[in-house]
Design a protein around this motif. Sequence first.
Motif, mmCIF file in Angstrom:
data_model
loop_
_atom_site.group_PDB
_atom_site.id
_atom_site.type_symbol
_atom_site.label_atom_id
_atom_site.label_comp_id
_atom_site.label_asym_id
_atom_site.label_seq_id
_atom_site.Cartn_x
_atom_site.Cartn_y
_atom_site.Cartn_z
ATOM 1 N N PRO A 1 0.803 -1.233 0.000
ATOM 2 C CA PRO A 1 0.000 0.000 0.000
ATOM 3 C C PRO A 1 0.828 1.273 0.000
ATOM 4 O O PRO A 1 0.416 2.294 -0.564
ATOM 5 C CB PRO A 1 -0.847 -0.120 1.272
ATOM 6 C CG PRO A 1 -0.115 -1.099 2.138
ATOM 7 C CD PRO A 1 0.525 -2.064 1.191
ATOM 8 N N GLU A 2 2.012 1.212 0.625
ATOM 9 C CA GLU A 2 2.859 2.401 0.669
ATOM 10 C C GLU A 2 3.413 2.754 -0.707
ATOM 11 O O GLU A 2 3.860 3.881 -0.936
ATOM 12 C CB GLU A 2 4.008 2.195 1.662
ATOM 13 C CG GLU A 2 5.115 1.246 1.202
ATOM 14 C CD GLU A 2 4.731 -0.231 1.203
ATOM 15 O OE1 GLU A 2 5.556 -1.043 0.716
ATOM 16 O OE2 GLU A 2 3.633 -0.568 1.671
ATOM 17 N N LYS A 3 3.371 1.799 -1.627
ATOM 18 C CA LYS A 3 3.821 2.007 -3.011
ATOM 19 C C LYS A 3 2.638 1.934 -3.981
ATOM 20 O O LYS A 3 2.828 1.723 -5.179
ATOM 21 C CB LYS A 3 4.848 0.935 -3.389
ATOM 22 C CG LYS A 3 6.158 1.011 -2.626
ATOM 23 C CD LYS A 3 7.004 2.181 -3.105
ATOM 24 C CE LYS A 3 8.395 2.135 -2.481
ATOM 25 N NZ LYS A 3 9.254 3.244 -2.979
ATOM 26 N N LEU A 4 1.427 2.125 -3.463
ATOM 27 C CA LEU A 4 0.200 2.036 -4.268
ATOM 28 C C LEU A 4 0.119 0.691 -4.988
ATOM 29 O O LEU A 4 -0.391 0.607 -6.101
ATOM 30 C CB LEU A 4 0.111 3.198 -5.260
ATOM 31 C CG LEU A 4 0.088 4.605 -4.651
ATOM 32 C CD1 LEU A 4 -0.012 5.657 -5.755
ATOM 33 C CD2 LEU A 4 -1.055 4.755 -3.660
ATOM 34 N N ASN A 5 0.636 -0.344 -4.339
ATOM 35 C CA ASN A 5 0.612 -1.712 -4.871
ATOM 36 C C ASN A 5 1.254 -1.808 -6.251
ATOM 37 O O ASN A 5 0.817 -2.593 -7.099
ATOM 38 C CB ASN A 5 -0.825 -2.247 -4.900
ATOM 39 C CG ASN A 5 -1.455 -2.248 -3.531
ATOM 40 O OD1 ASN A 5 -0.823 -2.609 -2.545
ATOM 41 N ND2 ASN A 5 -2.700 -1.800 -3.446
ATOM 42 N N SER A 6 2.291 -1.005 -6.456
ATOM 43 C CA SER A 6 3.041 -1.110 -7.707
ATOM 44 C C SER A 6 3.856 -2.398 -7.696
ATOM 45 O O SER A 6 4.211 -2.930 -6.639
ATOM 46 C CB SER A 6 3.957 0.099 -7.891
ATOM 47 O OG SER A 6 4.861 0.218 -6.808
ATOM 48 N N PHE A 7 4.141 -2.890 -8.895
ATOM 49 C CA PHE A 7 4.783 -4.196 -9.034
ATOM 50 C C PHE A 7 6.296 -4.112 -8.931
ATOM 51 O O PHE A 7 6.943 -3.355 -9.645
ATOM 52 C CB PHE A 7 4.417 -4.817 -10.382
ATOM 53 C CG PHE A 7 3.096 -5.533 -10.378
ATOM 54 C CD1 PHE A 7 3.017 -6.880 -10.057
ATOM 55 C CD2 PHE A 7 1.923 -4.855 -10.666
ATOM 56 C CE1 PHE A 7 1.801 -7.540 -10.036
ATOM 57 C CE2 PHE A 7 0.697 -5.499 -10.659
ATOM 58 C CZ PHE A 7 0.636 -6.846 -10.346
ATOM 59 N N ASN A 8 6.851 -4.944 -8.047
ATOM 60 C CA ASN A 8 8.280 -5.213 -8.071
ATOM 61 C C ASN A 8 8.465 -6.685 -8.421
ATOM 62 O O ASN A 8 7.490 -7.412 -8.649
ATOM 63 C CB ASN A 8 8.941 -4.868 -6.731
ATOM 64 C CG ASN A 8 8.370 -5.665 -5.565
ATOM 65 O OD1 ASN A 8 7.585 -6.593 -5.748
ATOM 66 N ND2 ASN A 8 8.779 -5.305 -4.357
ATOM 67 N N GLU A 9 9.689 -7.139 -8.475
ATOM 68 C CA GLU A 9 9.950 -8.515 -8.909
ATOM 69 C C GLU A 9 9.274 -9.529 -8.002
ATOM 70 O O GLU A 9 8.706 -10.532 -8.467
ATOM 71 C CB GLU A 9 11.459 -8.766 -8.954
ATOM 72 C CG GLU A 9 11.827 -10.131 -9.500
ATOM 73 C CD GLU A 9 13.321 -10.324 -9.683
ATOM 74 O OE1 GLU A 9 13.729 -11.391 -10.205
ATOM 75 O OE2 GLU A 9 14.085 -9.410 -9.317
ATOM 76 N N ALA A 10 9.314 -9.273 -6.688
ATOM 77 C CA ALA A 10 8.719 -10.213 -5.746
ATOM 78 C C ALA A 10 7.204 -10.322 -5.948
ATOM 79 O O ALA A 10 6.643 -11.420 -5.905
ATOM 80 C CB ALA A 10 9.031 -9.781 -4.314
ATOM 81 N N VAL B 1 13.417 0.167 -12.235
ATOM 82 C CA VAL B 1 13.903 0.194 -13.613
ATOM 83 C C VAL B 1 14.875 1.357 -13.794
ATOM 84 O O VAL B 1 14.874 2.317 -13.022
ATOM 85 C CB VAL B 1 12.734 0.327 -14.620
ATOM 86 C CG1 VAL B 1 11.791 -0.859 -14.486
ATOM 87 C CG2 VAL B 1 11.974 1.628 -14.409
ATOM 88 N N ASP B 2 15.719 1.226 -14.799
ATOM 89 C CA ASP B 2 16.659 2.307 -15.127
ATOM 90 C C ASP B 2 16.912 2.298 -16.624
ATOM 91 O O ASP B 2 16.227 1.597 -17.380
ATOM 92 C CB ASP B 2 17.966 2.159 -14.342
ATOM 93 C CG ASP B 2 18.633 0.797 -14.549
ATOM 94 O OD1 ASP B 2 18.508 0.231 -15.664
ATOM 95 O OD2 ASP B 2 19.288 0.302 -13.618
ATOM 96 N N ASN B 3 17.887 3.054 -17.072
ATOM 97 C CA ASN B 3 18.146 3.200 -18.507
ATOM 98 C C ASN B 3 18.598 1.904 -19.171
ATOM 99 O O ASN B 3 18.554 1.788 -20.399
ATOM 100 C CB ASN B 3 19.198 4.289 -18.751
ATOM 101 C CG ASN B 3 18.680 5.674 -18.419
ATOM 102 O OD1 ASN B 3 17.470 5.901 -18.442
ATOM 103 N ND2 ASN B 3 19.581 6.598 -18.097
ATOM 104 N N SER B 4 19.035 0.936 -18.379
ATOM 105 C CA SER B 4 19.484 -0.335 -18.948
ATOM 106 C C SER B 4 18.354 -1.363 -19.042
ATOM 107 O O SER B 4 18.547 -2.453 -19.581
ATOM 108 C CB SER B 4 20.625 -0.916 -18.104
ATOM 109 O OG SER B 4 20.155 -1.279 -16.813
ATOM 110 N N THR B 5 17.158 -1.032 -18.536
ATOM 111 C CA THR B 5 16.047 -1.981 -18.511
ATOM 112 C C THR B 5 15.518 -2.251 -19.910
ATOM 113 O O THR B 5 15.235 -1.313 -20.663
ATOM 114 C CB THR B 5 14.905 -1.455 -17.628
ATOM 115 O OG1 THR B 5 15.383 -1.268 -16.291
ATOM 116 C CG2 THR B 5 13.731 -2.431 -17.624
ATOM 117 N N ASP B 6 15.391 -3.496 -20.258
ATOM 118 C CA ASP B 6 14.725 -3.888 -21.503
ATOM 119 C C ASP B 6 13.273 -4.192 -21.131
ATOM 120 O O ASP B 6 12.969 -5.229 -20.539
ATOM 121 C CB ASP B 6 15.398 -5.127 -22.103
ATOM 122 C CG ASP B 6 14.816 -5.514 -23.454
ATOM 123 O OD1 ASP B 6 13.578 -5.369 -23.638
ATOM 124 O OD2 ASP B 6 15.572 -5.978 -24.330
#
Length: 257
Positions: free
Chosen positions: A21-30, A69-74
């Motif tokens: 909830p603190e990240k508005l349920n944004s997706f990370n790898e986990a 993500v960063d500039n190297s993210t595909d």
Amino acid sequence: MFDTILYEVRGSTVWITLNRPEKLNSFNEAMHSELLKALQEAENDKAIRAIVLTGAGRAFSAGQDLSEVDNSTDYGDLLRNRYNPIIQKMAEIGKPVIAAVNGTAAGAGFSLALAADFRLVSEKASFLNAFIHIGLVPDSGNTYYLPRMVGHAKALELMVLGDKVGAEEAGRLGLATKVISEENWKSEISAFADRLASMPTKAIALIKEALMKSWDLPLEGVLEKEAHAQSLAGLSGDHREGVQAFLEKRKPLFKGD
């Protein structure tokens, strides 16, 4: 069992809650990994007959956690490895999936809601195709599902202009199965899920499969697909129970077999 989602079995329904909830349920790898695992677990559990997917706090999901993500993210690889397996699983799973959209559904969070079979939407919720605002294109099935729900012209408008769609407009557009008041939120979601769980879920699975394939088949192919699905449904225990209940003038007790 999980760190980024909650998995709660309520009778014959499972509630899967995105829980960042603190990240508005944004997706990370986990979260990607755990959501896919939860869907697979619900699919394999014969006692589970309906799935509710919702979010903790004030958002359904804000999409991708951009701090990952960063500039190297595909982004293509990100989709192929993380998002696409989830969207594919939701399409293939032989049980009804309900998106209980409790708040903002933006970016891939919007796509996740689109991929559900039903969208029960809080009066305070909203949808946003946010991709255009960071120079990206809609993904995670968005360009597949959205035009099929609202038409080509409206889908293009929502994708290119990136305007927010409130709950009432979502209802008018056909994005929302139902718009629900905040005070009735939990009770109406539970009642809807229980209704689906009490239905002949084998037939629901066959309907999902037939409808998905109908977009790519000519009429003769659709007719054959219907005939094949009906053969399978006609051999099911639920069909026998439905006929027997009709003859006995009672409510059927479906078991999903």
